[in-house]
Design an enzyme around this catalytic site. Structure first.
Site, PDB file in Angstrom:
ATOM      1  N   GLU A 272     -23.179  68.286  35.807  1.00 46.86           N
ATOM      2  CA  GLU A 272     -22.653  69.003  35.361  1.00 46.86           C
ATOM      3  C   GLU A 272     -23.472  68.730  33.878  1.00 46.86           C
ATOM      4  O   GLU A 272     -23.642  69.434  33.380  1.00 46.86           O
ATOM      5  CB  GLU A 272     -21.280  68.707  35.459  1.00 46.86           C
ATOM      6  CG  GLU A 272     -21.222  70.169  36.754  1.00 46.86           C
ATOM      7  CD  GLU A 272     -21.008  69.638  37.511  1.00 46.86           C
ATOM      8  OE1 GLU A 272     -21.028  68.273  37.991  1.00 46.86           O
ATOM      9  OE2 GLU A 272     -20.681  70.159  38.649  1.00 46.86           O
TER      10      GLU A 272
ATOM     11  N   ALA B 182     -22.021  75.524  40.942  1.00 46.24           N
ATOM     12  CA  ALA B 182     -21.926  76.692  40.436  1.00 46.24           C
ATOM     13  C   ALA B 182     -23.551  77.574  40.071  1.00 46.24           C
ATOM     14  O   ALA B 182     -23.816  77.085  39.524  1.00 46.24           O
ATOM     15  CB  ALA B 182     -20.855  76.870  38.881  1.00 46.24           C
TER      16      ALA B 182
ATOM     17  N   GLY C 288     -20.156  71.960  41.786  1.00 52.64           N
ATOM     18  CA  GLY C 288     -19.251  72.832  41.932  1.00 52.64           C
ATOM     19  C   GLY C 288     -19.101  72.753  44.264  1.00 52.64           C
ATOM     20  O   GLY C 288     -18.439  72.798  44.074  1.00 52.64           O
TER      21      GLY C 288
ATOM     22  N   GLU D 205     -17.592  70.105  44.708  1.00 51.17           N
ATOM     23  CA  GLU D 205     -16.181  70.055  44.366  1.00 51.17           C
ATOM     24  C   GLU D 205     -15.621  70.995  45.606  1.00 51.17           C
ATOM     25  O   GLU D 205     -14.578  71.257  45.878  1.00 51.17           O
ATOM     26  CB  GLU D 205     -15.725  71.220  43.049  1.00 51.17           C
ATOM     27  CG  GLU D 205     -16.215  69.894  42.333  1.00 51.17           C
ATOM     28  CD  GLU D 205     -15.947  70.157  40.686  1.00 51.17           C
ATOM     29  OE1 GLU D 205     -17.394  71.645  40.401  1.00 51.17           O
ATOM     30  OE2 GLU D 205     -14.815  70.386  39.625  1.00 51.17           O
TER      31      GLU D 205
HETATM   32  C1  3H9 Z   1     -21.505  73.482  38.122  1.00 43.95           C
HETATM   33  O1  3H9 Z   1     -21.392  73.713  39.306  1.00 43.95           O
HETATM   34  C2  3H9 Z   1     -19.663  73.773  37.836  1.00 43.95           C
HETATM   35  C3  3H9 Z   1     -19.056  73.297  38.546  1.00 43.95           C
HETATM   36  O2  3H9 Z   1     -18.543  71.773  38.239  1.00 43.95           O
HETATM   37  C4  3H9 Z   1     -17.710  73.943  37.607  1.00 43.95           C
HETATM   38  C5  3H9 Z   1     -18.007  75.121  37.322  1.00 43.95           C
HETATM   39  C6  3H9 Z   1     -16.663  76.025  36.908  1.00 43.95           C
HETATM   40  N1  3H9 Z   1     -27.381  77.721  39.821  1.00 43.95           N
HETATM   41  O3  3H9 Z   1     -34.829  72.588  40.956  1.00 43.95           O
HETATM   42  P1  3H9 Z   1     -35.625  73.485  41.773  1.00 43.95           P
HETATM   43  C7  3H9 Z   1     -32.234  77.370  40.921  1.00 43.95           C
HETATM   44  S1  3H9 Z   1     -22.675  73.852  37.258  1.00 43.95           S
HETATM   45  C8  3H9 Z   1     -28.734  78.499  39.941  1.00 43.95           C
HETATM   46  O4  3H9 Z   1     -37.262  73.787  40.879  1.00 43.95           O
HETATM   47  P2  3H9 Z   1     -35.731  71.591  43.463  1.00 43.95           P
HETATM   48  C9  3H9 Z   1     -33.774  76.488  40.315  1.00 43.95           C
HETATM   49  O5  3H9 Z   1     -33.311  77.375  38.633  1.00 43.95           O
HETATM   50  C10 3H9 Z   1     -23.981  73.303  38.213  1.00 43.95           C
HETATM   51  N2  3H9 Z   1     -29.928  78.197  40.327  1.00 43.95           N
HETATM   52  O6  3H9 Z   1     -35.813  72.810  43.153  1.00 43.95           O
HETATM   53  C11 3H9 Z   1     -34.832  76.738  40.185  1.00 43.95           C
HETATM   54  O7  3H9 Z   1     -34.828  78.500  40.354  1.00 43.95           O
HETATM   55  P3  3H9 Z   1     -36.619  78.922  40.187  1.00 43.95           P
HETATM   56  C12 3H9 Z   1     -23.887  72.153  39.095  1.00 43.95           C
HETATM   57  C13 3H9 Z   1     -30.281  77.385  40.410  1.00 43.95           C
HETATM   58  O8  3H9 Z   1     -35.733  71.837  44.939  1.00 43.95           O
HETATM   59  C14 3H9 Z   1     -34.340  77.461  41.941  1.00 43.95           C
HETATM   60  O9  3H9 Z   1     -33.345  76.840  42.549  1.00 43.95           O
HETATM   61  N3  3H9 Z   1     -24.955  72.036  39.266  1.00 43.95           N
HETATM   62  C15 3H9 Z   1     -29.185  76.382  40.522  1.00 43.95           C
HETATM   63  O10 3H9 Z   1     -36.699  70.249  42.696  1.00 43.95           O
HETATM   64  C16 3H9 Z   1     -35.323  75.742  43.161  1.00 43.95           C
HETATM   65  O11 3H9 Z   1     -34.432  74.591  41.840  1.00 43.95           O
HETATM   66  C17 3H9 Z   1     -26.683  71.652  39.480  1.00 43.95           C
HETATM   67  O12 3H9 Z   1     -26.760  70.935  38.189  1.00 43.95           O
HETATM   68  C18 3H9 Z   1     -27.942  76.650  40.302  1.00 43.95           C
HETATM   69  N4  3H9 Z   1     -26.783  76.135  40.194  1.00 43.95           N
HETATM   70  O13 3H9 Z   1     -34.274  70.688  43.318  1.00 43.95           O
HETATM   71  C19 3H9 Z   1     -27.756  71.255  40.439  1.00 43.95           C
HETATM   72  N5  3H9 Z   1     -29.917  75.490  40.726  1.00 43.95           N
HETATM   73  O14 3H9 Z   1     -37.364  78.601  41.234  1.00 43.95           O
HETATM   74  C20 3H9 Z   1     -28.902  71.849  39.361  1.00 43.95           C
HETATM   75  C21 3H9 Z   1     -31.308  75.084  40.982  1.00 43.95           C
HETATM   76  O15 3H9 Z   1     -36.212  80.618  40.228  1.00 43.95           O
HETATM   77  N6  3H9 Z   1     -30.008  72.045  40.586  1.00 43.95           N
HETATM   78  N7  3H9 Z   1     -31.125  76.624  41.005  1.00 43.95           N
HETATM   79  O16 3H9 Z   1     -36.957  77.905  39.502  1.00 43.95           O
HETATM   80  C22 3H9 Z   1     -30.829  71.005  40.340  1.00 43.95           C
HETATM   81  O17 3H9 Z   1     -30.532  69.911  40.569  1.00 43.95           O
HETATM   82  C23 3H9 Z   1     -32.026  71.115  41.750  1.00 43.95           C
HETATM   83  O18 3H9 Z   1     -32.445  72.428  41.291  1.00 43.95           O
HETATM   84  C24 3H9 Z   1     -31.663  70.960  42.863  1.00 43.95           C
HETATM   85  C25 3H9 Z   1     -32.567  71.344  43.702  1.00 43.95           C
HETATM   86  C26 3H9 Z   1     -32.011  69.442  43.508  1.00 43.95           C
HETATM   87  C27 3H9 Z   1     -30.740  72.065  43.747  1.00 43.95           C
END
Ligand code: 3H9
Length: 718
Positions: A123, A61, A100, A103
């Protein structure tokens, strides 16, 4: 958004497009729904592939949308639309399938992953649970124990582990999208009856109750008051005990409880804060995007005590060539053994590559002459450090960055010992340095932007979260800690006990209370610093014993050290331990007697101190110092302080960090409580609200992301 194309005539391809991680924003969800309808309505299309642009399937998400009003099609009906499709849908997982995103993949009928892909339900780290059917589908697919593990810890799994667990059907070393297209062609027209996970019965192992009981105990032990992990367990329980549709209802209810909790807001704030600190700026205008780091291949560490060894290990594991220097033969050989052991344990426990060959040991400081960066990690003694910096300045090649691991001494004074003060910065690691994620990069008034950029980049390569901070006594973390510690001492003088103070702080969510941490770190560390500052007075009786520089001072810590009570290492400190080096803190009746005698000697009458006072005095003085730090320009924004406190000082992550916590309590309330205690204890320092805190409170408690607009142009204090 998501765009649609036709591949090989009969495969409808849906590509998610939302850089950087193809998060499921409103536009992406709308795009998926529209393109799915299109693929299902085109008679030539026999199967569908869903993939993400730029080698990333989907990061889940869109967290940036969480604060706003919900727009676009919700996720749950979207995943149901995919699963119910009459044509096979294949997820082509490259890079990441998280939250998500996973999912979405689980709603597809097949999943093909690239070997380097990572999958997971993170999450829980955002204070949530997988709320688009993840808690109901995953246990049906992989069984209850594995689902509980993945959902409650949020850990990512490799494609290989995902294959083993049964999450993905195939893993490929080649292009996953091409493989998915081929696969989609091969399953076109086949029955999908056995491919819809929501229709699977959920496995019910015979020891189900015990499994859930153990999972609950485990999350209670590790969550320190965070509610998401336990709620995740409840959601998985619903998958086992309820039919799918009812389980989904339960998942929605539980998700909503978490989503609306302050903890989810705090954890999401923290997620962005941890990323924001890499976009650093300094008080004199240097910035991350205009400062170029120097290349660093060879690093050196001077001083191989506990910190120096940890730093050496961490540098070597990050791939740097390291020269490790300890001038005494005996200490050098002990250090060699220590470092080797740490490398081996790292390889065994965390799979970090063994890096023995990266390290060269030497007894001579001359050995660092050709290093690109040197980190001094000798004793915390200004005179000694000055000598080392003079030597380094004479020995090191031009352009080498000279760094100190001091935890609070003046960087500029050290810089002034060298011919190139612009190349001197602090790299303040936290013990154990090869494990702790935090690094304070401390710039002095003369440090060049290039030097700061280089230290920040080296920190990042070492896997640290680096925060750039200005030069002042204690920098950010220890400067704030001083206030917190001082209040804890005053509370003892006024009638509290170490165990009472610690219990309140642990209930708040700290892993350890302030007195247990002090025992662990060694009481002698602070004692040496106070001695060097001339605070430890030999005359520990009479009124002057409790006054320094016109302010109230508590010599309690000094008195314990005078009695040889240095904490865990001596088996006695604020608590007692079964032996020197023992780890289990036990209440010490001697200490209670000692406190009574002390109070009697100084004419202090013990009073009953409640939970609220302990918490407010310890935390609000620490927070108040944080505002002073922002006002002084030592930290660029509240996020820097919060990341330092969560990663370096055990502040509970689900409370966002001290500055975020203050924003939630209400800045006017923090001011009001500080003033209340100041009135009762006019002699206690640290209770006078800072100008910035008052200013922000007076303009109606603006949201934390607006504080920077109010903080005046920063200027370092030194
Ligand atoms: C969910 O899915 C809920 C659902 O189950 C159900 C809902 C009903 N959204 O970490 P990085 C941005 S909850 C928006 O530096 P990496 C991050 O802010 C979600 N932005 O890179 C950054 O922006 P900026 C579950 C996101 O390579 C840029 O991407 N998902 C999101 O070290 C790069 O990120 C998570 O919890 C996002 N979902 O790591 C995943 N994700 O450059 C959370 C990232 O402006 N994300 N950004 O600072 C991560 O764990 C890491 O970002 C990821 C990449 C492993 C993806």
């Amino acid at each position: 958004m998501a765009f649609y194309s036709r591949v090989s005539g009969s495969v409808g391809m849906i590509t998610l497009q939302n850089p950087p991680v193809n998060a499921l924003s409103a536009a992406v969800r709308q795009g998926i729904v529209d393109t799915m309808h299109r693929a299902l309505s085109e008679p030539e299309v026999k199967s569908v592939v869903i993939c993400g642009q730029n080698g990333k399937f989907c990061g889940g998400a869109d967290i940036r949308e969480f604060g706003a009003t919900m727009a676009g099609p919700p996720l749950v009906p979207m995943v149901h639309l995919i699963e119910a499709a009459s044509k096979p849908v294949v997820a082509a997982i490259e890079g990441i399938a998280l939250g998500g995103g996973l999912e979405l993949a689980l709603s597809c009928h097949y999943r093909i992953a690239h070997s380097k892909a990572r999958l997971g339900f993170p999450e829980v780290a955002l204070g949530l649970l997988p709320g688009a059917g993840g808690t109901q589908r995953l246990p049906r697919l992989v069984g209850v124990p594995a689902a509980l593990d993945l959902i409650t810890t949020g850990r990512h799994v490799t494609a290989a582990e995902a294959r083993q667990l049964g999450i993905v059907d195939e893993v490929t070393e080649l292009n996953a999208v091409d493989a998915a297209v081929k696969f989609a062609q091969s399953v076109a027209g086949k029955s999908l009856d056995a491919r819809r996970i929501s229709t699977y019965p959920c496995p019910r192992p015979p020891d189900l109750d015990a499994i859930f009981e153990r999972a609950m105990q485990q999350v209670r032990r590790s969550s320190r008051g965070a509610i998401a992990p336990g709620t995740c367990v409840q959601a998985v329980h619903a998958a086992v005990t309820l039919p799918y549709a009812k389980g989904m209802e339960r998942e929605r209810e539980l998700f909503s409880v978490l989503f609306n909790s302050g903890q989810a807001r705090a954890l999401q704030y923290y997620f962005f804060a941890q990323r924001a600190v890499s976009r650093w700026s300094t008080a004199n205008g240097a910035r991350w995007d205009t400062s170029k780091p120097r290349p660093v291949r060879k690093a050196a560490v001077i001083g191989l005590g506990t910190m120096g060894r940890g730093i050496t290990v961490s540098l070597a594991q990050a791939g740097f060539t390291v020269v490790a220097v300890e001038t005494q033969e005996k200490q050098l050989s002990e250090a060699k053994q220590g470092v080797s052991g740490m490398l081996e344990r790292g390889a065994k426990r965390r799979g970090v590559p063994l890096a023995h060959d990266k390290i060269k040991y030497s007894c001579s400081v001359q050995a660092v002459a050709d290093a690109d960066l040197v980190i001094e990690a000798v004793f915390e003694d200004m005179a000694l450090k000055k000598t080392v910096f003079q030597q380094l300045s004479a020995i090191c090649k031009p352009g080498a960055l000279l760094c100190t691991n001091t935890s609070g001494l003046d960087i500029d004074e050290l810089a002034s010992q060298t011919q190139s003060p612009e190349l001197v910065v602090g790299m303040h690691f936290f013990a154990p340095a090869h494990v702790m994620q935090l690094l304070e990069v401390v710039y002095g008034p003369r440090s060049s932007p290039e030097a700061v950029a280089t230290a920040m980049q080296v920190g990042k390569k070492m896997g640290k979260v680096s925060v750039a901070v200005g030069n002042c006594r204690g920098f950010v973390g220890n400067r704030m800690l001083k206030q917190y510690l001082e209040q804890a001492f005053f509370l003892l003088e006024e009638g509290a006990t170490p165990e009472q103070v610690d219990q309140v702080l642990e209930e708040f969510g700290f892993a350890m209370g302030v007195f247990k941490v002090s025992d662990l770190s060694g009481l002698d560390v602070g004692w040496k610093v106070r001695k060097a500052d001339g605070l430890v007075s030999p005359a520990s009786t009479g009124t002057s014993a409790r006054i320094r520089g016109g302010s109230r001072y508590s010599p309690l810590g000094d008195l314990l050290c005078e009695r040889g009570r240095f904490g865990q290492k001596t088996g006695k400190g604020w608590y007692q331990y079964d032996k020197p080096g023992g780890r289990v803190a036990k209440v010490d009746p001697w200490l209670h007697g000692f406190l009574e005698d002390y109070r009697a000697q100084h004419g202090l009458v013990a009073r009953r101190i409640d939970h609220q006072e302990v918490l407010e005095r310890c935390l609000y003085t620490l927070i108040n110092e944080g505002f002073q730090i922002l006002q002084d320009g030592i930290a660029a924004g509240p996020e820097d302080i919060d990341v330092i406190y969560v990663l370096g000082y055990g502040w509970p992550r689900h409370r966002g960090g001290p500055m975020f916590y203050a924003s939630q309590v209400g800045l006017d309330k923090v001011v009001e409580r500080l003033e209340h205690y100041q009135q009762i204890h006019p002699d206690v320092p640290g209770l006078q609200p800072s100008r910035l805190l008052r200013k922000l409170a007076a303009i109606n408690n603006p949201a934390i992301h607006k504080w920077r607009e109010v903080i005046q142009k920063p200027r370092s204090q030194l």
